[in-house]
Design an enzyme around this catalytic site. Structure first.
Site, PDB file in Angstrom:
ATOM      1  NE  ARG A  99       6.019   9.034  -4.533  1.00  0.00           N
ATOM      2  CZ  ARG A  99       5.203   9.394  -3.540  1.00  0.00           C
ATOM      3  NH1 ARG A  99       5.657  10.127  -2.557  1.00  0.00           N
ATOM      4  NH2 ARG A  99       3.950   9.037  -3.535  1.00  0.00           N
ATOM      5  NE  ARG A 121      -3.175   0.266   3.154  1.00  0.00           N
ATOM      6  CZ  ARG A 121      -4.370   0.766   2.869  1.00  0.00           C
ATOM      7  NH1 ARG A 121      -5.177   0.091   2.073  1.00  0.00           N
ATOM      8  NH2 ARG A 121      -4.751   1.909   3.371  1.00  0.00           N
ATOM      9  NE  ARG A 149      -2.978   5.472  12.041  1.00  0.00           N
ATOM     10  CZ  ARG A 149      -3.314   5.000  10.863  1.00  0.00           C
ATOM     11  NH1 ARG A 149      -2.603   5.299   9.794  1.00  0.00           N
ATOM     12  NH2 ARG A 149      -4.378   4.238  10.703  1.00  0.00           N
ATOM     13  CE1 TYR A 157      -6.192  -1.178   5.144  1.00  0.00           C
ATOM     14  CE2 TYR A 157      -4.493  -2.856   5.221  1.00  0.00           C
ATOM     15  CZ  TYR A 157      -4.930  -1.591   5.529  1.00  0.00           C
ATOM     16  OH  TYR A 157      -4.096  -0.742   6.209  1.00  0.00           O
ATOM     17  CD  GLU A 205      -5.243   4.669  14.387  1.00  0.00           C
ATOM     18  OE1 GLU A 205      -5.460   5.824  13.960  1.00  0.00           O
ATOM     19  OE2 GLU A 205      -5.051   3.699  13.639  1.00  0.00           O
ATOM     20  NE  ARG A 258      -3.856  -5.817  16.052  1.00  0.00           N
ATOM     21  CZ  ARG A 258      -3.626  -6.255  17.268  1.00  0.00           C
ATOM     22  NH1 ARG A 258      -4.286  -7.294  17.747  1.00  0.00           N
ATOM     23  NH2 ARG A 258      -2.718  -5.690  18.039  1.00  0.00           N
ATOM     24  CG  ASP A 261      -7.662   2.864   0.945  1.00  0.00           C
ATOM     25  OD1 ASP A 261      -7.750   2.780   2.176  1.00  0.00           O
ATOM     26  OD2 ASP A 261      -6.581   2.870   0.339  1.00  0.00           O
TER      27      ASP A 261
HETATM   28  P1  FAD Z   1     -18.375   0.902   7.258  1.00  0.00           P
HETATM   29  O1  FAD Z   1     -17.960   2.316   7.187  1.00  0.00           O
HETATM   30  O2  FAD Z   1     -17.788   0.030   8.308  1.00  0.00           O
HETATM   31  O3  FAD Z   1     -19.971   0.871   7.386  1.00  0.00           O
HETATM   32  C1  FAD Z   1     -20.688  -0.267   7.752  1.00  0.00           C
HETATM   33  C2  FAD Z   1     -21.902   0.197   8.527  1.00  0.00           C
HETATM   34  O4  FAD Z   1     -22.774  -0.920   8.731  1.00  0.00           O
HETATM   35  C3  FAD Z   1     -21.558   0.745   9.908  1.00  0.00           C
HETATM   36  O5  FAD Z   1     -22.115   2.027  10.084  1.00  0.00           O
HETATM   37  C4  FAD Z   1     -22.168  -0.277  10.866  1.00  0.00           C
HETATM   38  O6  FAD Z   1     -22.652   0.327  12.052  1.00  0.00           O
HETATM   39  C5  FAD Z   1     -23.315  -0.831  10.026  1.00  0.00           C
HETATM   40  N1  FAD Z   1     -23.713  -2.189  10.430  1.00  0.00           N
HETATM   41  C6  FAD Z   1     -22.932  -3.276  10.522  1.00  0.00           C
HETATM   42  N2  FAD Z   1     -23.652  -4.341  10.935  1.00  0.00           N
HETATM   43  C7  FAD Z   1     -24.921  -3.893  11.101  1.00  0.00           C
HETATM   44  C8  FAD Z   1     -26.118  -4.507  11.534  1.00  0.00           C
HETATM   45  N3  FAD Z   1     -26.146  -5.798  11.909  1.00  0.00           N
HETATM   46  N4  FAD Z   1     -27.245  -3.768  11.589  1.00  0.00           N
HETATM   47  C9  FAD Z   1     -27.229  -2.449  11.257  1.00  0.00           C
HETATM   48  N5  FAD Z   1     -26.116  -1.820  10.842  1.00  0.00           N
HETATM   49  C10 FAD Z   1     -24.968  -2.517  10.771  1.00  0.00           C
HETATM   50  N6  FAD Z   1      -9.898   4.738   3.485  1.00  0.00           N
HETATM   51  C11 FAD Z   1      -9.344   5.695   2.720  1.00  0.00           C
HETATM   52  O7  FAD Z   1      -9.676   5.818   1.539  1.00  0.00           O
HETATM   53  N7  FAD Z   1      -8.428   6.588   3.244  1.00  0.00           N
HETATM   54  C12 FAD Z   1      -8.033   6.522   4.539  1.00  0.00           C
HETATM   55  O8  FAD Z   1      -7.209   7.344   4.978  1.00  0.00           O
HETATM   56  C13 FAD Z   1      -8.595   5.520   5.371  1.00  0.00           C
HETATM   57  N8  FAD Z   1      -8.237   5.422   6.661  1.00  0.00           N
HETATM   58  C14 FAD Z   1      -8.791   4.443   7.438  1.00  0.00           C
HETATM   59  C15 FAD Z   1      -8.395   4.372   8.768  1.00  0.00           C
HETATM   60  C16 FAD Z   1      -8.923   3.392   9.589  1.00  0.00           C
HETATM   61  C17 FAD Z   1      -8.486   3.330  11.022  1.00  0.00           C
HETATM   62  C18 FAD Z   1      -9.857   2.457   9.063  1.00  0.00           C
HETATM   63  C19 FAD Z   1     -10.425   1.379   9.936  1.00  0.00           C
HETATM   64  C20 FAD Z   1     -10.268   2.541   7.738  1.00  0.00           C
HETATM   65  C21 FAD Z   1      -9.735   3.522   6.907  1.00  0.00           C
HETATM   66  N9  FAD Z   1     -10.123   3.649   5.577  1.00  0.00           N
HETATM   67  C22 FAD Z   1      -9.543   4.620   4.792  1.00  0.00           C
HETATM   68  C23 FAD Z   1     -11.122   2.723   4.965  1.00  0.00           C
HETATM   69  C24 FAD Z   1     -12.547   3.270   5.024  1.00  0.00           C
HETATM   70  O9  FAD Z   1     -12.930   3.449   6.375  1.00  0.00           O
HETATM   71  C25 FAD Z   1     -13.476   2.270   4.364  1.00  0.00           C
HETATM   72  O10 FAD Z   1     -13.065   1.973   3.052  1.00  0.00           O
HETATM   73  C26 FAD Z   1     -14.947   2.681   4.303  1.00  0.00           C
HETATM   74  O11 FAD Z   1     -15.330   3.537   5.320  1.00  0.00           O
HETATM   75  C27 FAD Z   1     -15.773   1.422   4.341  1.00  0.00           C
HETATM   76  O12 FAD Z   1     -17.145   1.698   4.143  1.00  0.00           O
HETATM   77  P2  FAD Z   1     -18.198   0.547   4.349  1.00  0.00           P
HETATM   78  O13 FAD Z   1     -19.534   1.122   4.017  1.00  0.00           O
HETATM   79  O14 FAD Z   1     -17.765  -0.684   3.650  1.00  0.00           O
HETATM   80  O15 FAD Z   1     -18.109   0.138   5.900  1.00  0.00           O
HETATM   81  N1  UDP Z   2       3.420   0.668   7.946  1.00  0.00           N
HETATM   82  C1  UDP Z   2       4.637   0.621   8.594  1.00  0.00           C
HETATM   83  N2  UDP Z   2       5.163   1.774   9.104  1.00  0.00           N
HETATM   84  C2  UDP Z   2       4.534   2.968   9.007  1.00  0.00           C
HETATM   85  C3  UDP Z   2       3.290   3.017   8.343  1.00  0.00           C
HETATM   86  C4  UDP Z   2       2.761   1.837   7.829  1.00  0.00           C
HETATM   87  O1  UDP Z   2       5.232  -0.437   8.708  1.00  0.00           O
HETATM   88  O2  UDP Z   2       5.060   3.982   9.499  1.00  0.00           O
HETATM   89  C5  UDP Z   2       2.859  -0.599   7.419  1.00  0.00           C
HETATM   90  C6  UDP Z   2       1.954  -1.299   8.441  1.00  0.00           C
HETATM   91  O3  UDP Z   2       2.084  -2.697   8.269  1.00  0.00           O
HETATM   92  C7  UDP Z   2       0.577  -0.850   8.009  1.00  0.00           C
HETATM   93  C8  UDP Z   2       0.733  -0.846   6.487  1.00  0.00           C
HETATM   94  O4  UDP Z   2       2.068  -0.359   6.282  1.00  0.00           O
HETATM   95  O5  UDP Z   2      -0.437  -1.735   8.451  1.00  0.00           O
HETATM   96  C9  UDP Z   2      -0.268   0.031   5.735  1.00  0.00           C
HETATM   97  O6  UDP Z   2      -0.129   1.351   6.204  1.00  0.00           O
HETATM   98  P1  UDP Z   2      -1.272   2.419   6.016  1.00  0.00           P
HETATM   99  O7  UDP Z   2      -0.750   3.727   6.495  1.00  0.00           O
HETATM  100  O8  UDP Z   2      -1.795   2.333   4.637  1.00  0.00           O
HETATM  101  O9  UDP Z   2      -2.336   1.851   7.052  1.00  0.00           O
HETATM  102  P2  UDP Z   2      -3.814   2.341   7.453  1.00  0.00           P
HETATM  103  O10 UDP Z   2      -3.845   3.835   7.320  1.00  0.00           O
HETATM  104  O11 UDP Z   2      -4.734   1.608   6.535  1.00  0.00           O
HETATM  105  O12 UDP Z   2      -3.894   1.887   8.861  1.00  0.00           O
END
Ligand code: FAD
Ligand code: UDP
Length: 366
Positions: free
Chosen positions: A176, A172, A280, A348, A300, A249, A350
């Site tokens: 560069r 991911r 972070r 996983y 976090e 996780r 985005d």
């Molecule tokens: P979710 O957002 O999980 O929505 C699912 C919904 O279903 C939830 O609101 C939940 O409450 C509901 N639900 C589940 N089960 C039930 C049930 N039984 N009854 C009623 N409701 C229910 N993506 C990026 O592009 N850039 C980023 O920087 C980025 N950072 C992230 C950082 C973290 C820590 C995490 C965890 C994810 C990150 N993502 C990022 C990914 C991004 O969050 C997801 O791609 C996106 O939000 C997923 O949307 P979704 O609709 O699939 O799921």
């Molecule tokens: N990662 C790492 N060091 C860093 C940042 C990321 O080793 O400083 C690794 C780690 O395994 C992480 C993965 O790269 O789970 C993807 O990072 P990203 O920032 O995309 O994670 P997210 O924002 O989805 O948690």
């Protein structure tokens, strides 16, 4: 005839995009969510006039102009470019791995010198065909970066040895040989001006949404309400965990208001040492270039997942993928339910990928 054409379980990006598109085509939709707000993991909460990314920092990025135009219909995006910094002991490095990082680490100044250093380390490691995250990381950036910036962070993030994790996770991150600290290679990037809730509100405008409703509390009733179900919750839960429980996780967030204007000078600072318990610290105001007097930061912490905790990251190792494939096979035979999103597809993904996937699934139903 059922009361609704679609029951959408989950108001995250997948559910909201799907509901928006089918409503636009004249279908009647009910969206339910078990949380007390819409938006899933992109939801923001306002504290001290700052949008707090409640479920972890979210930076929107995509290479696909159609998806960029799609989100821009609902909200304008700012020019935020993600450039996290990594702290390892008392050393400071730029991310992703680029000429700044290589210079900070080895004192090298040219791409040729940096490549030579990495090649030498890869050669010493003897890895030719990387099979796991550790081998993949070493073969991309060498042993020094792996030890200081990857191993500790990865092993605390995932609660597993880097050797036991799939290689794709580390791919991911760009590597560069230019002095460019942009975390993403994509053409388009930014944060919605006014926060992600604007995007969700725009998508769900005019659609019936019921919050604090868990599908499983009354699945018979909800199932017969609509002709089709769009399910964005956990696929193993949908099938009563009959092939076993998919592992995730989890995370814990500790959010604090600090009486200073600027706490850390960057939105995202990674702590790559194994011994620092958090991965972070997010300083939310920097996502929107905030000038508020106070600031809000979030530590976090990675957290061992167990049933009942939030499922943040699917653990896509071989064991879990094999279990998922059994559920997937079952779901393909189910003509009433469309499964989509991070939890239902155990991927996983985005945000831009979720939007792309929801848009293509709506196209399939018309
Ligand atoms: P979710 O957002 O999980 O929505 C699912 C919904 O279903 C939830 O609101 C939940 O409450 C509901 N639900 C589940 N089960 C039930 C049930 N039984 N009854 C009623 N409701 C229910 N993506 C990026 O592009 N850039 C980023 O920087 C980025 N950072 C992230 C950082 C973290 C820590 C995490 C965890 C994810 C990150 N993502 C990022 C990914 C991004 O969050 C997801 O791609 C996106 O939000 C997923 O949307 P979704 O609709 O699939 O799921
Ligand atoms: N990662 C790492 N060091 C860093 C940042 C990321 O080793 O400083 C690794 C780690 O395994 C992480 C993965 O790269 O789970 C993807 O990072 P990203 O920032 O995309 O994670 P997210 O924002 O989805 O948690």
């Amino acid at each position: 005839m059922a009361q609704y054409d679609y029951l959408v379980v989950g108001s995250g990006l997948f559910g909201a995009v799907f509901a928006h598109e089918v409503t636009k085509k004249g279908k009647k939709c009910l969206v339910i969510d078990k949380r007390n707000h819409a938006g899933g993991n992109v939801f923001c909460e306002k504290i001290e006039e700052i949008n707090i990314h409640k479920y972890g920092a979210h930076i929107f990025h995509t290479n696909d102009k159609a998806i960029w135009d799609y989100v821009n219909q609902f909200v304008e995006f700012n020019r935020y470019t993600n450039s996290p910094v990594a702290f390892y002991k008392d050393e400071v490095y730029n991310l992703p791995f680029n000429m700044n990082t290589f210079h900070q680490l080895w004192g090298v100044k040219t791409p040729e010198e940096a490549k030579a250093k990495i090649e030498e380390q890869v050669k010493t490691s003897g890895i030719t065909n990387p099979k796991n995250l550790e081998e993949q990381a070493i073969s991309l950036v060498g042993i020094d970066i792996y030890k200081k910036l990857i191993k500790g962070y990865t092993e605390k993030q995932w609660g597993r040895k880097a050797k036991e994790l799939p290689a794709f996770i580390i791919k991911r991150l760009p590597v560069r040989f230019t002095y460019d600290n942009n975390y993403f290679n994509d053409k388009y990037q930014g944060i919605p001006i006014g926060g992600y809730n604007k995007l969700i509100d725009g998508l769900l405008d005019g659609i019936e949404v019921k919050l604090n409703v868990d599908f499983f509390e009354n699945r018979e009733l909800y199932t017969q309400l609509a002709d089709k179900i769009v399910f964005t919750g956990k696929i193993d839960e949908y099938y009563n965990n009959q092939f076993g429980t998919l592992e995730y996780r989890s995370l814990k967030f500790d959010t604090k208001v600090i009486e200073v204007e600027n706490f850390q000078g960057n939105a995202v600072i990674n702590y790559t040492e194994r011994d620092v318990p958090y991965t972070r610290i997010i300083e939310h105001k920097h996502f929107e270039f905030g000038t508020q007097k106070k600031t809000v930061i979030t530590y976090e912490y990675p957290d061992e997942w167990s049933l009942g905790k939030e499922s943040y990251y699917p653990v896509n190792d071989d064991k879990n993928n094999a279990v998922y494939n059994k559920y997937k096979a079952l779901s393909e035979k189910d003509t009433k339910v469309i499964f989509g999103g991070r939890l239902a597809e155990y991927k996983y993904y985005d945000m831009h990928q979720i939007i792309g996937s929801a848009l293509s699934k709506t196209k399939l139903v018309f």
